[in-house]
Design a protein around this motif. Sequence first.
Motif, mmCIF file in Angstrom:
data_model
loop_
_atom_site.group_PDB
_atom_site.id
_atom_site.type_symbol
_atom_site.label_atom_id
_atom_site.label_comp_id
_atom_site.label_asym_id
_atom_site.label_seq_id
_atom_site.Cartn_x
_atom_site.Cartn_y
_atom_site.Cartn_z
ATOM 1 N N ALA A 175 0.828 -1.198 0.000
ATOM 2 C CA ALA A 175 0.000 0.000 0.000
ATOM 3 C C ALA A 175 0.865 1.251 0.000
ATOM 4 N N THR A 176 1.944 1.225 0.776
ATOM 5 C CA THR A 176 2.860 2.367 0.824
ATOM 6 C C THR A 176 3.527 2.579 -0.530
ATOM 7 N N ALA A 177 3.946 1.487 -1.153
ATOM 8 C CA ALA A 177 4.600 1.590 -2.461
ATOM 9 C C ALA A 177 3.690 2.257 -3.481
ATOM 10 N N SER A 178 2.408 1.907 -3.453
ATOM 11 C CA SER A 178 1.454 2.507 -4.388
ATOM 12 C C SER A 178 1.324 4.009 -4.142
ATOM 13 N N LEU A 179 1.255 4.403 -2.877
ATOM 14 C CA LEU A 179 1.151 5.826 -2.545
ATOM 15 C C LEU A 179 2.408 6.582 -2.931
ATOM 16 N N VAL A 180 3.563 5.977 -2.696
ATOM 17 C CA VAL A 180 4.831 6.632 -3.028
ATOM 18 C C VAL A 180 4.952 6.827 -4.535
#
Length: 258
Positions: A56-61
């Motif tokens: 999820a963090t990777a997608s936001l980044v």
Amino acid sequence: MPPEKDWRAPSDQAGDDALQYSDIAIGYLSRNARYRSDYRRALGRVKRGAISADNATASLVRRWGISYHTAPASAFDPRLAVARPDLSPANIVVAPALAGIGAEPLDVRALGDVRARIRIGDFIHVILADPDGDEHLCVCGSCQGPMAVMLPIGPDPFARLASAERLCRRLNGMAAGPPALRPPPFRREHLLTLLQVLDGHEAGATQRELAASLIHRKVRRYSAAEWVESKERKRIRRWLAEAVELRDGGYIRLLRGG
């Protein structure tokens, strides 16, 4: 957004010499309504087990350039903010070395306190705790083999070189020293004041109230005509426009130290 506080109160970070541009950038993005919506949606998916916190963090980044980690237990933790390595020269990229250059494996355990390990795509993003300003490593591949620090040819070479030097000092048992991408005191104070402008505006404060609290209390005594023609009114309008621009995309410049 992190827990709200009175926008009139000075930032707790105002005198923090370890504050880096990336720390301020995430502060602006956290006030962007679309990002907050994306982040909360991602948190919800993580809580339901539909996606891992790292994915999820990777997608936001990828979408926003920087993001808080989406682990529900540490939501909106600025110490766990992760930026894309192509946007932030504060990130130190470590990758398998070419054969024959005499490189050695990287023992992350020897680097001191690790605040977090977060997988972002092909990288493991390692945040090293440091009182002078945390270090961010983007580790590609296994650390068991020979590793090398990458210095991409492109913009910000000296900032990237300074970041790499901090890692080299740490690897040699020395204090890493201060990070390169720290705003000077005047710039830091201005950027933090603009965050107060955003918070006050979102809380419903008028431009006159913002000026009276953040520029000079004498504004409260102005007549309507004096206020319209005042330099304080012109300044707060400039500040508000600058703050909104930083919130809505300009924070990317801050990642580069701009």
